[in-house]
Enzyme design. Structure first.
Site, PDB file in Angstrom:
ATOM      1  N   CYS A  42       5.287  -4.466  -6.572  1.00  0.00           N
ATOM      2  CA  CYS A  42       5.163  -5.806  -6.013  1.00  0.00           C
ATOM      3  C   CYS A  42       6.323  -6.677  -6.507  1.00  0.00           C
ATOM      4  O   CYS A  42       6.592  -6.726  -7.698  1.00  0.00           O
ATOM      5  CB  CYS A  42       3.833  -6.394  -6.487  1.00  0.00           C
ATOM      6  SG  CYS A  42       3.494  -7.960  -5.769  1.00  0.00           S
ATOM      7  N   CYS A  95      -3.772  -0.076  -3.846  1.00  0.00           N
ATOM      8  CA  CYS A  95      -3.892   0.898  -4.907  1.00  0.00           C
ATOM      9  C   CYS A  95      -2.931   0.538  -6.008  1.00  0.00           C
ATOM     10  O   CYS A  95      -2.043  -0.274  -5.830  1.00  0.00           O
ATOM     11  CB  CYS A  95      -3.633   2.302  -4.405  1.00  0.00           C
ATOM     12  SG  CYS A  95      -2.156   2.395  -3.450  1.00  0.00           S
ATOM     13  N   CYS A 107       0.838  -1.182   0.000  1.00  0.00           N
ATOM     14  CA  CYS A 107       0.000   0.000   0.000  1.00  0.00           C
ATOM     15  C   CYS A 107       0.876   1.236   0.000  1.00  0.00           C
ATOM     16  O   CYS A 107       2.046   1.180   0.344  1.00  0.00           O
ATOM     17  CB  CYS A 107      -0.896  -0.013   1.213  1.00  0.00           C
ATOM     18  SG  CYS A 107      -0.035  -0.582   2.660  1.00  0.00           S
TER      19      CYS A 107
END
Lengths: 738, 228
Positions: A688, A681, A609
């Site tokens: 990632c 988001c 996040c």
């Protein structure tokens, strides 16, 4: 747009042309008019003056005296005065001595005056050398009539006309210059408006429908047109939206259909086909088949026949239906209906292909089952009936023989009972009537118990029986009785089909999987060195009454239901059954049973996040609070977060302390332990790290930046809503609240 | 009006020709698959049914020939259409030969079914699968004028050739081991050879497609070009 093609240029040129024409016309025309007006004015004036002059000139005067008087009068009047006798002899003249002048009897004005009293003429005078206006009247006051002629040079009037023309020219040039400016301004404005309309129509042509493109002002025709265009754009946009929605509906219906759908026209040309039809006929997903012949979709001979039949039949009343066998043993049922227009003319046909391979297979299985079950039940029954009839009709004298018969009857009835028991167990398992106990079991104990049961039987048959159990075996969860039955069935088979001198071994080991459903699972395998199973029989092995060697297995006392029961028990436990076999070498049946800790869906959750997202904090906090204890929750933010005080309050309401939640860096995470990634988001999803391929990914796409602003009560309410939403999501995630 | 009618008829005839070729391709594909099934599953009635069905292939061959000749005679096509029709004429010959090969496989299957199975068939169904795919793709290339696909078919031929020599080595080893197997081993070898020939015919079709589209012959050259 080039200047010379623009509307402004055309308007201006056109206007300039008109002005020039006007200019030339007025220039030419004005001279004539002025000259005519001037001469007629002069003529009238000369007539009056001539009359006055006739009174002044006494008829007695002649010669020099007349000339002199004429000169005086003419000077006063500013004209030339000539007195001519009717015979044309000049009696007196104001400019030249009359005696030297030629006869004027042939002058047109003189002739005219003699005929009608007055006469006039404009002509070039040879005497003075320029154009002159002559006006003559006949004076009949004296004894003999005489003609008085007044003339004036018209040179003056040319001058007047010239100056007048100059004035007109200047005026016109000024006016036309001003007019041109106005024309330019007007046409430019017009050009702009038309240009804007052109822009608009281009936009429409390109498929975008601008809203309120034209400002609403003015009342002229163009404004009306513009307003209509505005409205048109809105309407078209609405219509297109409607059509798109309809199309989307149809598309999604076609997409979601499990059946393959092909629409053909009356000549067998493909109009439309859906994705499933593509899959069914092994077609590339991106190739367009619209307009192609059906043969290009599938050239299977059966399909060719089918299309011919469909085209030949009248499908209007009833649905055409046929089952067709395709290659690779696939079966499809084809339903066709005709498409008709309003006048009942056929437009084409809709063909719907259902894949019924599985249904066909099940039909075979069921037919086999019914045949088998009746056969299986009848075999012992026939034996029982035969022996009982013998005992009834002619009971053997020897009691030992009847004892023998009764033993046979007993054996067969036992077999019948076993068969019925197995069938009942199976049907109970299938219908889900049996509630499985969920106890924690040590697989080792189970195996040892089963080994006890078969030890004698195996050693009697000369089969070596052993086991190999991992020392650190995880606990499994399941119904001990069912699992024991499962193992008994497997070991029974193994011992039965292994000849003397062979081996049967039970192994149990922990599953290699460290993640997911198979984490902590136990793999139990029954390995034998028996006769093995041919590869073609493997897929049907777990069907009821399916026998590899139809003659032999019944001799060995099997009911044909053992493996079917095994399969169902394994399925009921959420495990997996795997049978591997090589003919003449042996068979390995392995069963994977879920471990006690694999109940959870995930054991590692990673949150990604951005900073300051209250939502992510709440999600993380909730997950920590709700997730099972073994589940590790990781979180990766880009910066340390500030938690909104109201968010903390909402969390505290729910009994969750998030003040000591710490976030760790991405690098510190053991990636292989992560089962689920939750991104909150978009941008975080990009950062990632590369995760193992089976990792689940959940995206909560609603980071609401406005949530932390506004009225305190509203914010609290919003936070509560988010909290509840996250709670539902997280609970669903871990299936704690099924 | 009249010329439009003629054009329409011509268009329709061309479409029919294309359909017929595809139909014939589909038919021979099915024949091959079933022929190999009859061999692998030792299903003699199936083999007989396939031999019986060969007349359908022959019938289509004659029909396509007639259609092509009519198109040539009536419309005197030029350029692309001419190449298409002449290629179609040649393709049918290949397809007809493939159909005959399927019949040959069935005949060998019938003979083999009288005797115990020599060995489990593993490579033969694979060869059948590849050659079937090659026929399918070569005809796809034909109707879509896709030279890339045609070149792929040409390259796939190598795989079938390799499998053929593998089966050959295997059958020879059977024959050396036990002379009693010679009869059966020979027949298995024949079947493998038939399949190899089928793949060759598919390659022929693919080469003709390349010629049809690009006007460039890639026949009888050693290296298959990477692209045209």
């Amino acid at each position: 747009m080039p200047w010379k093609h623009s509307l402004v240029a055309k308007f201006s040129l056109f206007y300039t042309g008109i002005v020039l024409l006007l200019l030339a016309a007025s220039f030419l025309y004005s001279g004539g008019v002025v000259k005519r007006l001037y001469t007629s004015f002069l003529q009238k004036k000369f007539q009056q003056e001539a009359k006055i002059v006739s009174r002044l000139l006494s008829s007695q005067l002649e010669g020099e005296a007349l000339d002199k008087l004429c000169r005086l009068i003419a000077t006063d009047l500013g004209v030339r005065l000539t007195v001519i006798a009717p015979d044309g002899k000049v009696l007196g003249d104001s400019e030249e001595p009359s005696s030297t002048m030629e006869n004027h009897g042939t002058r047109p004005e003189v002739l005219e005056a003699l005929a009608g009293g007055t006469g006039e003429s404009i002509r070039y005078s040879t005497t003075v050398g320029y154009e002159m206006l002559y006006q003559a009247i006949v004076d009949r006051a004296g004894p003999s009539p005489r003609i008085l002629r007044l003339s004036v040079p018209l040179g003056d009037i040319e001058e007047v006309i010239g100056s007048m023309r100059r004035a007109i020219l200047v005026g016109l040039v000024l006016i036309s210059a001003v007019g041109l400016v106005f024309a330019y301004l007007f046409s430019r404005r017009l050009g702009q408006r038309v240009g804007r309309m052109a822009d608009f129509s281009q936009k429409v042509a390109l498929g975008s429908f601008p809203q309120n493109f034209f400002p609403r002002k003015g009342e002229d025709e163009l404004t009306l047109l513009e307003q209509n265009l505005n409205e048109m754009s809105v309407k078209i946009r609405e219509k297109i939206k409607e059509i798109l929605v309809e199309k989307e509906k149809v598309d999604s219906i076609l997409r979601c259909m499990i059946e393959g759908l092909v629409v053909i026209d009356t000549r067998g040309t493909v109009v439309l086909l859906n994705d499933n039809a593509r899959q069914m006929f092994h077609l590339a997903a991106n190739q367009s088949f619209s307009g192609a012949s059906f043969m290009e979709v599938s050239r299977h001979p059966e399909m060719k026949k089918l299309v011919e039949e469909v085209l030949a039949c009248d499908c209007s009343r009833e649905c055409f239906s046929k089952e067709v066998s395709l290659d690779e043993g696939r079966w499809v049922r084809v339903n066709a209906v005709s498409l008709r227009d309003g006048d009942e003319h056929p437009l084409g046909y809709i063909l719907v292909f259902h894949d019924i391979t599985e249904i066909k297979r099940l039909e075979t299985v069921r037919a086999d089952f019914v045949a088998n079950v009746s056969h299986e039940l009848r075999t012992p029954l026939t034996a029982i009936r035969g022996y009982v009839e013998t005992l009834l009709r002619n009971p053997p004298a020897d009691p030992e023989e009847s004892q023998n018969f009764l033993a046979i009857v007993h054996r067969h009835s036992e077999r019948l009972g076993r068969l019925i028991d197995d069938l009942l167990t199976l049907s109970d398992l299938e219908s889900g009537k049996i509630q499985l106990a969920r106890e924690e079991i040590e697989a080792g104990d189970l195996i040892r118990r089963v080994e006890e049961i078969f030890k004698d039987q195996a050693s009697k048959k000369g089969v070596a029986f052993s086991h190999q159990i991992d020392p650190e075996l995880p606990t499994i969860v399941g119904d001990p009785d069912r699992l024991q039955q499962l193992l008994i069935n497997l070991v029974d088979n193994a011992v039965k089909y292994t000849a003397a001198g062979g081996q049967v071994k039970i192994t149990a080991r922990a599953s290699d999987h460290t993640r997911g459903a198979e984490r902590g699972a136990v793999q139990v395998a029954v390995v034998d060195t028996g006769c093995g199973i041919p590869a073609k029989d493997l897929p049907r092995l777990t069907e009821r009454f399916y026998r590899v060697d139809k003659a032999r297995s019944r001799e060995l006392g099997g009911t044909g239901l053992g493996l079917a029961i095994v399969k169902h028990i394994v399925q009921a436990h959420g495990g997996q059954l795997k049978i591997e076999s090589k003919p003449q070498q042996g068979t390995t049946v392995s069963v994977t049973l879920p471990g006690a800790i694999a109940d959870k869906k995930a054991n590692g959750v990673l949150f990604l996040c951005t900073a300051n997202s209250c939502r992510s904090q709440m999600a993380e906090g909730f997950t920590r609070a709700i997730a099972p204890k073994e589940t590790r929750v990781f979180s990766a933010g880009t910066e340390p977060k500030e938690i909104h005080p109201l968010a903390v309050k909402v969390m505290e309401e729910a009994g969750i302390d998030i003040s000591n939640q710490t976030s760790k860096g991405l690098q510190a995470m053991p990636l292989e332990q992560i089962d689920l990634v939750v991104t909150l988001c978009g941008e975080a999803a990009e950062s990632c790290p590369t995760l193992p391929p089976n990792t689940r990914h959940l995206h909560w796409p609603l980071p609401d930046p406005t949530i932390a602003q506004g009225d305190e009560r509203e914010v609290l309410e919003a936070f509560r809503k988010v909290r509840d939403e996250i709670r539902t999501q997280v609970e669903k995630l871990f299936s704690l609240n099924p | 009006m009249r010329s439009e009618h003629t054009d329409k008829k011509y268009e329709e005839d061309l479409k029919r020709l294309r359909d017929h070729i595809l139909q014939m391709g589909g038919l021979v594909e099915d024949q091959i698959q079933k022929a190999v099934n009859s061999l692998v599953q030792r299903d003699s009635p199936l083999a007989e049914a396939i031999i019986e069905r060969d007349h359908e292939v022959n019938h289509l061959d004659v029909e396509i020939d007639d259609l092509c000749i009519r198109l040539l005679a009536l419309h005197q096509p030029a350029g692309k259409d001419l190449r298409f029709i002449t290629t179609a004429l040649k393709i049918t010959t290949d397809l007809e030969r493939i159909g005959d090969m399927a019949v040959n496989i069935c005949e060998r299957a019938l003979e083999l079914n009288w005797e115990p199975q020599l060995k489990p068939y593993i490579d033969i169904p694979r060869m059948a699968g590849i050659s079937q795919r090659m026929i399918h793709e070569s005809l796809d290339a034909f109707v879509r004028e896709d030279t890339e696909l045609a070149l792929k078919v040409c390259k796939d031929d190598q795989e079938v050739d390799d499998l053929n020599s593998q089966v050959f080595r295997e059958t020879v080893s059977y024959m050396i081991e036990d002379p009693h197997t010679i009869n059966r081993a020979m027949k298995v070898g024949f079947v493998s050879k038939y399949l190899e020939r089928i793949a060759d015919h598919a390659t022929n079709i693919a080469e003709m497609v390349v010629f049809m589209v690009k006007g460039k012959s890639i026949r009888h050259i050693k290296e298959i070009p990477q692209s045209i």
